[in-house]
Design a protein around this motif. Structure first.
Motif, PDB file in Angstrom:
ATOM      1  N   GLU A 222       0.729  -1.456  -0.092  1.00 47.63           N
ATOM      2  CA  GLU A 222      -0.031   0.237  -0.158  1.00 47.63           C
ATOM      3  C   GLU A 222       0.880   1.339   0.380  1.00 47.63           C
ATOM      4  O   GLU A 222       0.364   2.380  -0.618  1.00 47.63           O
ATOM      5  N   GLU A 223       1.751   1.212   0.678  1.00 47.22           N
ATOM      6  CA  GLU A 223       2.245   2.102   1.063  1.00 47.22           C
ATOM      7  C   GLU A 223       3.149   2.983  -0.512  1.00 47.22           C
ATOM      8  O   GLU A 223       3.245   3.813  -0.657  1.00 47.22           O
ATOM      9  N   HIS A 224       3.673   1.808  -1.102  1.00 45.95           N
ATOM     10  CA  HIS A 224       4.472   2.156  -2.517  1.00 45.95           C
ATOM     11  C   HIS A 224       3.030   2.676  -3.623  1.00 45.95           C
ATOM     12  O   HIS A 224       3.555   3.529  -3.951  1.00 45.95           O
ATOM     13  N   PHE A 225       1.641   1.976  -3.497  1.00 46.40           N
ATOM     14  CA  PHE A 225       0.633   2.876  -4.471  1.00 46.40           C
ATOM     15  C   PHE A 225       0.536   4.338  -3.813  1.00 46.40           C
ATOM     16  O   PHE A 225       0.024   5.387  -4.470  1.00 46.40           O
ATOM     17  N   ARG A 226       0.661   4.460  -2.413  1.00 44.82           N
ATOM     18  CA  ARG A 226       0.863   6.415  -2.036  1.00 44.82           C
ATOM     19  C   ARG A 226       1.450   6.871  -3.053  1.00 44.82           C
ATOM     20  O   ARG A 226       1.089   7.868  -2.317  1.00 44.82           O
ATOM     21  N   GLY A 227       3.343   6.393  -2.545  1.00 42.84           N
ATOM     22  CA  GLY A 227       3.452   7.259  -3.333  1.00 42.84           C
ATOM     23  C   GLY A 227       3.049   7.310  -4.705  1.00 42.84           C
ATOM     24  O   GLY A 227       3.599   8.457  -4.914  1.00 42.84           O
TER      25      GLY A 227
END
Ligand code: S3P
Length: 170
Positions: free
Chosen positions: A55-60
Motif C-alpha cells: 500500500e505505501e508504494h501505491f500511496r507514493g
C-alpha cells in the motif's frame, strides 16, 4: 469564473467517478480518474500494485500523480478514496483547486461496491461493519480537508452535480 481543479474525494463507493463524469460534461472540463491513470502509468491493476509492492508504494504513486495534476490544465479529478490521508497530497490539492467531499452511509456504500473485485482494501472485507469502521477512522480527515461536503444517499447524479455547482459558485 476562474477555472480551478475540482478534486472529488470520499470513501470508496461515494460516487466520485460517476459524479466526475457528469460534472465534466456540465462544466466542459477535462476529466482525470486517478486510479485509472495509475493503472495506465504502471501497466498493472490496483490489486496487482498492492500485492506486488504494498500500500505505501501505491500511496507514493498517488502523491506523484497529484503533483503532476496540480501543474496540468484544470480538470474534474476523481481521487482514490485514500488520497487525502497524506497531508502533502492535500497541500498540492489546495494549491490548485477545490476539494469536494462526497459522503454516503456505510449501507449505501456496501450496496454500491459489493460486487466489485478491484479494491484491494475491501477484498476479503466486503461487509457493512468493515466499511463502517474504516469510514469512522477516515471521517474526521475527510471533513477537515473538504471545502464543500455533499451527501449522495438516495440522490440522482444530476441533483448532486446541481448542488456542487451551486456551492462552488457561492
Ligand atoms: C482506496 C480507494 C480506491 C483505490 C484503492 C485504495 C482507499 O479508489 O485508490 O483501492 O484507500 O480508499 P476508489 O475510492 O475510487 O474506489
Amino acid at each position: 469564473m476562474e477555472q480551478k481543479n475540482i478534486f472529488l474525494i470520499g470513501f470508496m463507493g461515494a460516487g466520485k467517478s460517476t459524479v466526475a463524469l457528469q460534472l465534466r460534461q456540465e462544466l466542459h472540463m477535462e476529466l482525470r480518474e486517478m486510479d485509472q491513470m495509475i493503472v495506465e502509468q504502471q501497466g498493472m491493476s490496483i490489486n496487482e500494485i498492492f500485492e506486488r509492492f504494498g500500500e505505501e508504494h501505491f500511496r507514493g504513486l498517488e502523491t506523484e500523480l497529484i503533483k503532476q495534476l496540480g501543474n496540468s490544465a484544470p480538470a474534474v479529478i476523481s481521487c482514490g478514496g485514500g488520497a487525502v490521508m497524506r497531508q502533502e497530497n492535500v497541500a498540492y490539492m489546495k494549491d490548485s483547486g477545490r476539494i469536494v467531499l462526497l459522503t454516503a452511509e456505510p449501507e449505501t456504500i456496501y450496496q454500491r461496491v459489493k460486487n466489485g473485485k478491484d479494491r484491494p482494501i475491501l477484498n476479503g472485507n466486503m461487509n457493512v461493519e468493515f466499511i463502517r469502521q474504516l469510514m469512522d477512522k477516515r471521517r474526521g480527515r475527510y471533513q477537515e480537508v473538504a471545502d464543500i461536503t455533499v451527501v449522495t444517499d438516495g440522490r440522482s447524479v444530476e441533483d448532486i452535480c446541481r448542488e456542487i455547482r451551486q456551492r462552488i459558485a457561492e
